[in-house]
Design a protein around this motif. Structure first.
Motif, mmCIF file in Angstrom:
data_model
loop_
_atom_site.group_PDB
_atom_site.id
_atom_site.type_symbol
_atom_site.label_atom_id
_atom_site.label_comp_id
_atom_site.label_asym_id
_atom_site.label_seq_id
_atom_site.Cartn_x
_atom_site.Cartn_y
_atom_site.Cartn_z
ATOM 1 N N ARG A 1 -12.241 3.540 -12.298
ATOM 2 C CA ARG A 1 -11.868 2.256 -11.613
ATOM 3 C C ARG A 1 -11.733 1.178 -12.673
ATOM 4 O O ARG A 1 -11.672 0.014 -12.594
ATOM 5 N N PHE B 1 -7.809 2.370 -0.972
ATOM 6 C CA PHE B 1 -6.770 2.245 0.275
ATOM 7 C C PHE B 1 -7.227 3.061 1.271
ATOM 8 O O PHE B 1 -6.298 3.346 2.240
ATOM 9 N N THR C 1 0.825 -1.201 -0.153
ATOM 10 C CA THR C 1 0.023 0.105 0.108
ATOM 11 C C THR C 1 0.961 1.218 0.019
ATOM 12 O O THR C 1 1.831 1.099 0.792
ATOM 13 N N TYR D 1 -3.831 2.744 -10.595
ATOM 14 C CA TYR D 1 -5.160 3.250 -11.060
ATOM 15 C C TYR D 1 -4.992 4.767 -10.741
ATOM 16 O O TYR D 1 -4.219 5.181 -9.840
ATOM 17 N N ARG E 1 2.882 5.598 -12.294
ATOM 18 C CA ARG E 1 2.345 5.211 -10.922
ATOM 19 C C ARG E 1 2.750 6.719 -10.135
ATOM 20 O O ARG E 1 3.865 7.250 -10.423
ATOM 21 N N ASP F 1 -6.085 8.303 -9.228
ATOM 22 C CA ASP F 1 -6.132 8.722 -7.672
ATOM 23 C C ASP F 1 -7.275 8.625 -7.090
ATOM 24 O O ASP F 1 -7.537 7.878 -5.920
ATOM 25 N N GLN G 1 -7.468 4.871 -6.016
ATOM 26 C CA GLN G 1 -6.690 4.660 -5.157
ATOM 27 C C GLN G 1 -7.154 5.029 -3.605
ATOM 28 O O GLN G 1 -7.191 4.523 -2.762
ATOM 29 N N GLU G 2 -7.938 6.273 -3.759
ATOM 30 C CA GLU G 2 -8.437 6.560 -2.473
ATOM 31 C C GLU G 2 -9.562 5.936 -1.951
ATOM 32 O O GLU G 2 -9.736 5.811 -0.828
ATOM 33 N N ALA H 1 -3.260 -2.088 -7.653
ATOM 34 C CA ALA H 1 -4.339 -0.992 -7.807
ATOM 35 C C ALA H 1 -3.734 0.305 -7.461
ATOM 36 O O ALA H 1 -4.126 1.400 -7.758
ATOM 37 N N SER H 2 -2.261 0.520 -7.182
ATOM 38 C CA SER H 2 -1.621 1.662 -6.931
ATOM 39 C C SER H 2 -1.339 2.167 -8.555
ATOM 40 O O SER H 2 -0.832 3.393 -8.446
#
Length: 391
Positions: free
Chosen positions: A204, A107, A53, A98, A218, A100, A103-104, A95-96
């Motif tokens: 997504r 994560f 993460t 994708y 990234r 922002d 990700q919000e 997923a990191s």
């Protein structure tokens, strides 16, 4: 010691203490065909599901070599738990990649478990603000205990062309079948997942180009050196599971053999027999060779990433080929030990037989099967194209 190193060491030490419990829970994990809640809770407490993460969400964002060491240690306790952990950790890294906003959402709690069905056996229809997803995905490891799942699907675009896309979907919108019943890796819960008419917002959904983090897309690629080549990263996190299982098998064999007679012979202690000595050394050296190979590809992978450079075709092919060799060699090492074990090894109460079945089952994984991996590596060594996009 850097903060990252300290964080990694803390997680590793916590996992190492859990190995006896994970191993003891192995039989019940198999009977359930899914991980015990205790296993998940203990790994959660140890911080395992935070290791990929991003830091900005409270994660540890560890480099791939430290992730690999932790995954190998989990697998030394339980192959099924190691395999599921690998999927959850590596897909969290995915997923990191994708946007922002995604990700919000994903994560939000720092620690997260994400599974994935990466065979494009679904369809996506573009609609306002996103897509409608339908499909069924087999061998969806870890989906029974995941919070999110990645689904690969083919979208038909307005101009009639088709594109492979990857949708992140909360698992409460997924139907999971009770159809995982296998002889090895039995506790991985690699069940079939189905999605019917689920709306997935555009943020997504990503395409194949974003999945190659070596493009530098990234969010913290420049700062942290985590912009790995996707396939190489996945391979580098899969291999530790095989290595951990092989280490477990060697450890379990060595615990039982001293003072154990060889039935129907005059040998009262199998450890004194030269054949046992030679075969144990053969198995141990295969495992050690796998460990050495893995250290090298992890170094190459991280060095390239730290320098902001892409892996060469030769390097990517070597990683795939060497991981394929590790799959083959760890399986052979465990088989060598099995072949000099006593008949009581087949008892369900003997943890060795589970390691034997787990490594045999996992050696058939399509991306990791030795023949295909070695073929790709060999083609590149011979000056040919790799013959696959999966390097």
């Amino acid at each position: 010691m850097s903060q990252s190193d300290a964080d990694a060491q803390k997680v590793l030490e916590a996992v190492r203490e859990l190995v006896p419990t994970l191993r003891q829970n192995g039989a019940e994990t198999e009977r359930r065909r899914w991980l015990l809640d205790e296993n998940i809770e203990l790994l959660e407490k140890a911080g395992v599901f935070r290791i990929a993460t991003p830091e900005r969400f409270g994660g540890l964002d560890l480099p791939v070599d430290q992730q690999a060491e932790i995954l190998a240690e989990i697998s030394r306790g339980c192959g099924s738990t190691g395999w599921v952990s690998m999927v959850w950790v590596s897909t969290a890294w995915i997923a990191s990649l994708y946007p922002d906003k995604a990700q919000e959402e994903v994560f939000a709690n720092g620690s997260v478990r994400i599974s994935g069905g990466f065979t494009p056996s679904g369809t996506m229809k573009p609609v306002e603000g996103g897509y409608i997803l339908n499909g069924t995905w087999r061998f969806n490891t870890g989906v029974p205990g995941a919070q999110w799942n990645v689904h690969a699907a083919i979208a038909e675009l307005p101009d009639g062309s088709h594109e492979e896309l990857f949708a992140l979907v909360p698992t409460d919108e997924i139907t999971v079948a009770d159809d995982w019943d296998v002889f090895g890796a039995s506790g991985t819960g690699s069940a079939t997942s189905t999605v019917k008419d689920v709306f997935v917002p555009s943020h997504r959904v990503v395409g194949v180009d974003v999945y190659d983090a070596s493009t530098g897309n990234r969010w913290n690629a420049e700062l942290k050196g985590r912009n790995y080549n996707l396939t190489s990263y996945i391979l580098a996190t899969c291999a530790p599971v095989y290595q951990g299982i092989a280490h477990a098998a060697l450890e379990l064999f060595l615990e039982r053999v001293p003072g154990k007679p060889i039935t129907y012979t005059n040998w009262t202690d199998q450890s004194q027999h030269p054949h046992t000595q030679v075969e144990v050394a053969r198995a141990a050296n295969k495992i050690a060779a796998c460990d050495a190979l893995s250290r090298e590809w992890l170094r190459v992978l991280q060095d390239r990433t730290d320098q902001g450079e892409k892996l060469t075709v030769e390097e990517k092919a070597a990683i795939r080929g060497q991981v394929g060799y590790v799959v083959q060699a760890t399986k052979e090492a465990v088989e060598t030990l099995y072949n000099i074990s006593s008949a009581s090894t087949i008892l369900r109460t003997n943890h060795f037989q589970r390691a034997y079945r787990d490594v045999a089952a996992l050696s058939l994984h399509g991306l990791l099967t030795p023949v295909s991996s070695l073929e790709a590596h060999g083609r590149v060594l011979l000056g040919l194209e790799p013959g696959t996009d999966y390097i």
